[in-house]
Design a protein around this motif. Structure first.
Motif, PDB file in Angstrom:
ATOM      1  N   ALA A 161       1.047  -1.227  11.596  1.00  0.00           N
ATOM      2  CA  ALA A 161       2.437  -0.841  13.029  1.00  0.00           C
ATOM      3  C   ALA A 161       4.043   0.261  12.364  1.00  0.00           C
ATOM      4  N   GLU A 162       3.735   0.629  11.211  1.00  0.00           N
ATOM      5  CA  GLU A 162       5.396   0.147  10.374  1.00  0.00           C
ATOM      6  C   GLU A 162       4.872   1.949   9.529  1.00  0.00           C
ATOM      7  N   GLN A 163       3.564   1.757   8.866  1.00  0.00           N
ATOM      8  CA  GLN A 163       3.876   3.167   7.715  1.00  0.00           C
ATOM      9  C   GLN A 163       2.813   4.069   8.100  1.00  0.00           C
ATOM     10  N   ASP A 164       2.261   5.338   8.065  1.00  0.00           N
ATOM     11  CA  ASP A 164       1.004   6.024   7.667  1.00  0.00           C
ATOM     12  C   ASP A 164       0.749   6.402   6.962  1.00  0.00           C
ATOM     13  N   ARG A 165       0.716   5.299   5.678  1.00  0.00           N
ATOM     14  CA  ARG A 165      -0.419   4.893   4.558  1.00  0.00           C
ATOM     15  C   ARG A 165       0.518   3.714   3.952  1.00  0.00           C
ATOM     16  N   VAL A 166      -0.895   2.972   3.736  1.00  0.00           N
ATOM     17  CA  VAL A 166      -0.507   1.953   3.402  1.00  0.00           C
ATOM     18  C   VAL A 166      -0.480   1.350   1.220  1.00  0.00           C
ATOM     19  N   HIS A 167      -0.118   1.685   1.030  1.00  0.00           N
ATOM     20  CA  HIS A 167      -1.378   1.201  -0.400  1.00  0.00           C
ATOM     21  C   HIS A 167      -1.669  -0.356  -0.999  1.00  0.00           C
ATOM     22  N   VAL A 168      -2.127  -0.609  -0.990  1.00  0.00           N
ATOM     23  CA  VAL A 168      -2.290  -2.710  -1.319  1.00  0.00           C
ATOM     24  C   VAL A 168      -2.753  -2.314  -2.737  1.00  0.00           C
ATOM     25  N   TRP A 169      -2.718  -2.874  -3.456  1.00  0.00           N
ATOM     26  CA  TRP A 169      -3.149  -3.221  -5.064  1.00  0.00           C
ATOM     27  C   TRP A 169      -3.761  -4.830  -5.293  1.00  0.00           C
ATOM     28  N   SER A 170      -4.791  -5.092  -5.156  1.00  0.00           N
ATOM     29  CA  SER A 170      -5.805  -6.194  -6.009  1.00  0.00           C
ATOM     30  C   SER A 170      -5.705  -6.302  -7.429  1.00  0.00           C
ATOM     31  N   ALA A 171      -4.801  -6.968  -8.099  1.00  0.00           N
ATOM     32  CA  ALA A 171      -4.836  -7.385  -9.166  1.00  0.00           C
ATOM     33  C   ALA A 171      -5.392  -8.460 -10.066  1.00  0.00           C
ATOM     34  N   ALA A 172      -6.210  -7.933 -10.845  1.00  0.00           N
ATOM     35  CA  ALA A 172      -7.328  -9.157 -11.209  1.00  0.00           C
ATOM     36  C   ALA A 172      -7.910  -9.806 -10.271  1.00  0.00           C
ATOM     37  N   CYS A 173      -8.763  -8.543  -9.793  1.00  0.00           N
ATOM     38  CA  CYS A 173      -9.490  -8.621  -8.623  1.00  0.00           C
ATOM     39  C   CYS A 173     -11.179  -8.841  -8.576  1.00  0.00           C
ATOM     40  N   ALA A 174     -11.376  -9.366  -9.726  1.00  0.00           N
ATOM     41  CA  ALA A 174     -12.189  -9.525 -10.263  1.00  0.00           C
ATOM     42  C   ALA A 174     -13.623  -9.382 -10.275  1.00  0.00           C
ATOM     43  N   ASP A 175     -15.168  -9.622  -9.501  1.00  0.00           N
ATOM     44  CA  ASP A 175     -16.460  -8.275  -9.475  1.00  0.00           C
ATOM     45  C   ASP A 175     -15.945  -8.022  -7.527  1.00  0.00           C
ATOM     46  N   GLY A 176     -14.721  -7.898  -6.999  1.00  0.00           N
ATOM     47  CA  GLY A 176     -14.440  -6.689  -5.838  1.00  0.00           C
ATOM     48  C   GLY A 176     -14.888  -7.466  -4.649  1.00  0.00           C
ATOM     49  N   ARG A 177     -14.855  -8.829  -4.836  1.00  0.00           N
ATOM     50  CA  ARG A 177     -14.905  -9.520  -3.002  1.00  0.00           C
ATOM     51  C   ARG A 177     -13.784  -8.680  -2.798  1.00  0.00           C
ATOM     52  N   GLU A 178     -12.584 -10.008  -3.943  1.00  0.00           N
ATOM     53  CA  GLU A 178     -11.083  -9.537  -2.619  1.00  0.00           C
ATOM     54  C   GLU A 178     -10.586  -8.441  -2.398  1.00  0.00           C
ATOM     55  N   PRO A 179     -10.705  -6.797  -2.814  1.00  0.00           N
ATOM     56  CA  PRO A 179     -10.315  -5.419  -2.869  1.00  0.00           C
ATOM     57  C   PRO A 179     -10.998  -5.159  -1.341  1.00  0.00           C
ATOM     58  N   TYR A 180     -12.565  -5.571  -1.192  1.00  0.00           N
ATOM     59  CA  TYR A 180     -13.500  -5.678  -0.255  1.00  0.00           C
ATOM     60  C   TYR A 180     -12.736  -6.057   0.532  1.00  0.00           C
ATOM     61  N   SER A 181     -12.510  -7.824   1.007  1.00  0.00           N
ATOM     62  CA  SER A 181     -12.175  -8.256   2.127  1.00  0.00           C
ATOM     63  C   SER A 181     -10.724  -7.724   2.909  1.00  0.00           C
ATOM     64  N   LEU A 182      -9.866  -7.048   1.553  1.00  0.00           N
ATOM     65  CA  LEU A 182      -9.625  -6.665   2.490  1.00  0.00           C
ATOM     66  C   LEU A 182      -9.210  -5.468   3.149  1.00  0.00           C
ATOM     67  N   ALA A 183     -10.520  -4.040   2.688  1.00  0.00           N
ATOM     68  CA  ALA A 183     -10.931  -3.444   3.469  1.00  0.00           C
ATOM     69  C   ALA A 183     -11.462  -3.101   4.335  1.00  0.00           C
ATOM     70  N   MET A 184     -12.834  -4.722   4.326  1.00  0.00           N
ATOM     71  CA  MET A 184     -13.364  -5.197   5.957  1.00  0.00           C
ATOM     72  C   MET A 184     -12.360  -6.139   6.645  1.00  0.00           C
ATOM     73  N   LEU A 185     -11.848  -6.481   6.331  1.00  0.00           N
ATOM     74  CA  LEU A 185     -10.235  -7.041   7.145  1.00  0.00           C
ATOM     75  C   LEU A 185      -9.599  -5.972   8.144  1.00  0.00           C
ATOM     76  N   ALA A 186      -9.156  -4.483   7.220  1.00  0.00           N
ATOM     77  CA  ALA A 186      -8.621  -4.023   8.416  1.00  0.00           C
ATOM     78  C   ALA A 186      -9.890  -3.630   9.095  1.00  0.00           C
ATOM     79  N   LEU A 187     -10.450  -3.218   8.685  1.00  0.00           N
ATOM     80  CA  LEU A 187     -11.435  -2.505   9.423  1.00  0.00           C
ATOM     81  C   LEU A 187     -11.756  -3.394  11.099  1.00  0.00           C
ATOM     82  N   ASP A 188     -11.846  -4.265  10.517  1.00  0.00           N
ATOM     83  CA  ASP A 188     -12.612  -5.151  11.780  1.00  0.00           C
ATOM     84  C   ASP A 188     -11.110  -5.789  12.395  1.00  0.00           C
ATOM     85  N   ASP A 189      -9.713  -5.855  12.157  1.00  0.00           N
ATOM     86  CA  ASP A 189      -8.908  -5.956  13.127  1.00  0.00           C
ATOM     87  C   ASP A 189      -8.859  -5.308  13.765  1.00  0.00           C
ATOM     88  N   PRO A 190      -8.379  -5.178  14.801  1.00  0.00           N
ATOM     89  CA  PRO A 190      -8.791  -3.731  16.253  1.00  0.00           C
ATOM     90  C   PRO A 190      -6.960  -3.959  16.183  1.00  0.00           C
TER      91      PRO A 190
END
Ligand SMILES: C[S@@+](CC[C@H](N)C(=O)[O-])C[C@H]1O[C@@H](n2cnc3c(N)ncnc32)[C@H](O)[C@@H]1O
Length: 267
Positions: free
Chosen positions: A93-122
């Motif tokens: 709601a607040e920004q035009d671009r949003v930069h997120v860092w999943s630090a120590a992300c292991a095999d990627g399921r955490e950053p993919y969860s972030l992207a999926m949630l962003a796509l999934d939430d209306p």
């Protein structure tokens, strides 16, 4: 040699010859991982294990795998992900671009969860989001880049993805194999980064660094959190693991947004 001296001899060998920084991890964690390899190789004590480690060509690799603490999952601790959902909504709601860092992300399921949630939430505009996933482990990063995950006897990927309204929009499922779709992947970039030895980044709106501090020696928690604090913009958000705490010396750098879910905001 006492048992402690034998343990230290193995730890030093692993650090100097195999290149894993055992001195950054707490001893009880190292001892647990070493005991599990000792059971598997039939070594009766640290001295016998030291000989196996030195003489066997496979064992250094097996030990490295065991030490790289890469347990993870999609939407690990779903209650925390409800908290992350609110943060994503606010940032959207607040920004035009949003930069997120999943630090120590292991095999990627955490950053993919972030992207999926962003796509999934209306109430989140995923187009604004870019997620950066980093880890120290090359093998984990290769899996992350491939984005292919399998359910096993103990890991139920479908259950993990049940957090989403309809996971079929974000992964292609073939029997027990789940492939993250390009629609999700285009929001995520992976790179290698060592939180102890590599520098800070800058300008992140949200950093998620979960389930690393529990393994790390106290002495190194502080530099890692300093790196993260410097990487966040003022008022940027931080999420750490549910069983983790911010060291006392750094408490003043963050205000608590949700103490139970371990969500903080940089002062
Ligand atoms: C238990 S996993 C946590 C994964 C994910 N954040 C989660 O909570 O599901 C810990 C990860 O930290 C990584 N790691 C260990 N030491 C690290 C360091 N110094 N810098 C960056 N990553 C590190 C490991 O390779 C492993 O993938």
């Amino acid at each position: 040699m006492t048992e402690e001296e034998s343990f230290l001899r193995v730890a030093t060998y692993v650090e100097d010859e195999i290149g894993f920084a055992t001195s950054h991890y707490n001893d009880s964690y190292l001892k647990r991982r070493l005991s599990s390899r000792m059971r598997r190789t039939g070594a009766a004590d640290y001295d016998e294990y030291f000989d196996i480690l030195r003489d066997d060509t496979e064992e250094p690799g097996e030990l490295l795998d065991a030490l790289s603490i890469n347990v993870t999952g999609f939407f690990r601790n779903p209650d925390v992900w409800e908290g992350i959902r609110s943060v994503l909504r606010d940032l959207s709601a607040e920004q035009d671009r949003v930069h997120v860092w999943s630090a120590a992300c292991a095999d990627g399921r955490e950053p993919y969860s972030l992207a999926m949630l962003a796509l999934d939430d209306p109430r989140v505009d995923a187009e604004k989001f870019h997620i950066y996933g980093t880890d120290i482990n090359d093998e984990a990063l290769r899996t992350a880049q491939r984005g292919v995950y399998r359910s096993t006897r103990t890991v139920d990927i479908e259950d993990q993805l049940g957090f989403l309204s309809n996971f079929h929009a974000y992964v292609d499922k073939h029997e027990n194999q789940f492939t993250v779709t390009d629609r999700v992947k285009r929001h995520v970039t992976f790179a290698k980064h060592d939180l102890i030895n590599d520098g800070a980044k800058s300008g992140f709106d949200l950093v998620i660094c979960r389930n690393l501090f529990i393994y790390i020696d106290n002495e190194y928690k502080r530099p890692i959190l300093e790196t993260i604090a410097r990487s966040l913009r003022p008022d940027g958000y931080l999420v750490i693991g549910k069983a983790e705490t911010i060291p006392p010396q750094l408490k003043s750098a963050f205000s608590v947004l949700d103490g139970r879910l371990r969500i903080y905001q940089r002062e």
